[in-house]
Design a protein around this motif. Structure first.
Motif, PDB file in Angstrom:
ATOM      1  N   UNK A   1       0.188  -0.801  -0.145  1.00  0.00           N
ATOM      2  CA  UNK A   1       0.311  -0.095   0.435  1.00  0.00           C
ATOM      3  C   UNK A   1       0.834   1.541  -0.076  1.00  0.00           C
ATOM      4  N   UNK A   2       2.160   1.251  -0.147  1.00  0.00           N
ATOM      5  CA  UNK A   2       3.241   2.836  -0.012  1.00  0.00           C
ATOM      6  C   UNK A   2       3.323   3.175  -0.814  1.00  0.00           C
ATOM      7  N   UNK A   3       2.720   2.714  -1.903  1.00  0.00           N
ATOM      8  CA  UNK A   3       2.471   3.917  -3.176  1.00  0.00           C
ATOM      9  C   UNK A   3       1.693   4.939  -2.907  1.00  0.00           C
ATOM     10  N   UNK A   4       0.410   4.076  -2.572  1.00  0.00           N
ATOM     11  CA  UNK A   4      -1.210   5.121  -1.860  1.00  0.00           C
ATOM     12  C   UNK A   4      -1.142   5.767  -0.691  1.00  0.00           C
ATOM     13  N   UNK A   5       0.095   4.961   0.441  1.00  0.00           N
ATOM     14  CA  UNK A   5       0.042   6.017   1.541  1.00  0.00           C
ATOM     15  C   UNK A   5       0.423   7.218   0.744  1.00  0.00           C
ATOM     16  N   UNK A   6       1.946   8.045  -0.181  1.00  0.00           N
ATOM     17  CA  UNK A   6       2.598   8.207  -0.012  1.00  0.00           C
ATOM     18  C   UNK A   6       1.853   9.724  -0.917  1.00  0.00           C
ATOM     19  N   UNK A   7       0.728   9.252  -1.204  1.00  0.00           N
ATOM     20  CA  UNK A   7      -0.372  10.297  -1.764  1.00  0.00           C
ATOM     21  C   UNK A   7      -1.654  10.460  -1.124  1.00  0.00           C
ATOM     22  N   UNK A   8      -0.950   9.763   0.583  1.00  0.00           N
ATOM     23  CA  UNK A   8      -2.173  10.364   1.439  1.00  0.00           C
ATOM     24  C   UNK A   8      -3.306   8.780   1.701  1.00  0.00           C
TER      25      UNK A   8
ATOM     26  N   UNK B   1     -10.552   2.217   0.177  1.00  0.00           N
ATOM     27  CA  UNK B   1     -11.057   0.914   0.895  1.00  0.00           C
ATOM     28  C   UNK B   1     -10.823  -0.413  -0.969  1.00  0.00           C
ATOM     29  N   UNK B   2     -11.440   0.323  -1.789  1.00  0.00           N
ATOM     30  CA  UNK B   2     -10.524  -0.033  -3.299  1.00  0.00           C
ATOM     31  C   UNK B   2      -9.134  -0.579  -2.867  1.00  0.00           C
TER      32      UNK B   2
END
Ligand code: ADP
Ligand code: MG
Length: 228
Positions: free
Chosen positions: A113-120, A124-125
């Motif tokens: 999930x790191x790439x998503x975390x760095x955008x905020x 759930x998706x």
């Protein structure tokens, strides 16, 4: 996993890159050009020091070329400001490195999930997608494990899942099987190509592995700064 196959397009024109040397500049890339579209896969081969990693760094927008342009889906990332570039990179480019670059204190799920975390905050998706990707790389029962609790091949599987999280246009892999034994390298190569084909992303992989290079659609050699 059902993926909508968006159209992806990479155009690289006349890239040049030099580094300053002790006496004269060290020219690493000269006139490197290529054009790739949805689902294309290219192996970049060449001797050590020939500029393979430098080329991937530039394609990954982590370094700037001295000359030439890169266009990803019609956007020249080098014209973006720093924040926009970081966001662009995150959304359009997935990276798989030889030494995986997983964060040791994060679980498999968190690493993916790191790439998503760095955008905020993650949606759930995205969490659902991370679970699906972890399953698709064969680590369904390992979500909560730490990288230190996995084998080298399993860590590389996590890195592949992470690279696909944001459904990138471009997957860049720098010797993704370089640290693995031959059997594991073959399995990981097959997995990478299978998931890339399913996603439609463009894959560029630097590799010394004949198994991986021959499984890819094209092979290009970097020699004396030129891509042949
Ligand atoms: P490869 O991945 O093909 O082994 P690299 O792209 O890592 O090659 O390096 C190509 C050449 O550029 C090497 O001679 C290397 O020493 C040099 N080089 C790479 N990065 C830098 C840098 N940041 N500063 C100076 N020289 C560099
Ligand atoms: Mg290298």
């Amino acid at each position: 996993m059902n993926e909508s196959k968006a159209a992806h397009h990479l155009v690289v024109s006349n890239l040049a890159k030099s580094f300053s040397g002790s006496t004269q500049p060290l020219t690493v890339l000269q006139n490197v050009s290529m054009e790739l579209t949805t689902g294309d896969s290219v192996a970049i081969v060449g001797p050590s020091g020939s500029g393979k990693s430098t080329l991937l760094q530039i394609l990954g927008t982590l370094d700037h070329p001295d000359k030439g342009t890169v266009s990803i889906n019609g956007i020249n990332p080098f014209e973006l400001n720093e924040n926009a570039l970081a966001k662009f990179r995150n959304q359009h480019i997935g990276f798989v490195f030889q030494d995986h670059h997983l964060l040791p204190q994060l679980s498999v799920l968190e690493n993916v999930l790191v790439p998503a975390l760095s955008l905020g905050k993650t949606s759930t998706d995205q969490v659902t997608r991370a679970h699906e990707l972890i399953e698709s790389v064969g680590l369904a029962d390992r979500h909560e494990h730490l990288p230190g609790e996995l084998s080298g091949g399993e860590r590389e599987r996590v890195a592949i899942a992470r690279s696909l999280l944001m459904s990138p246009s471009l997957i860049l892999a720098d010797e993704p099987t370089g640290n693995l034994d031959r059997g594991t390298a073959e399995t990981i190569s097959e997995l990478l190509l299978e998931l890339q084909q399913a996603s439609g992303a463009i894959l560029i992989a630097v590799t010394h592995s004949e198994a991986l290079a021959s499984a890819m659609q094209q092979r290009k050699e970097l020699l004396d700064g030129q891509l042949l």
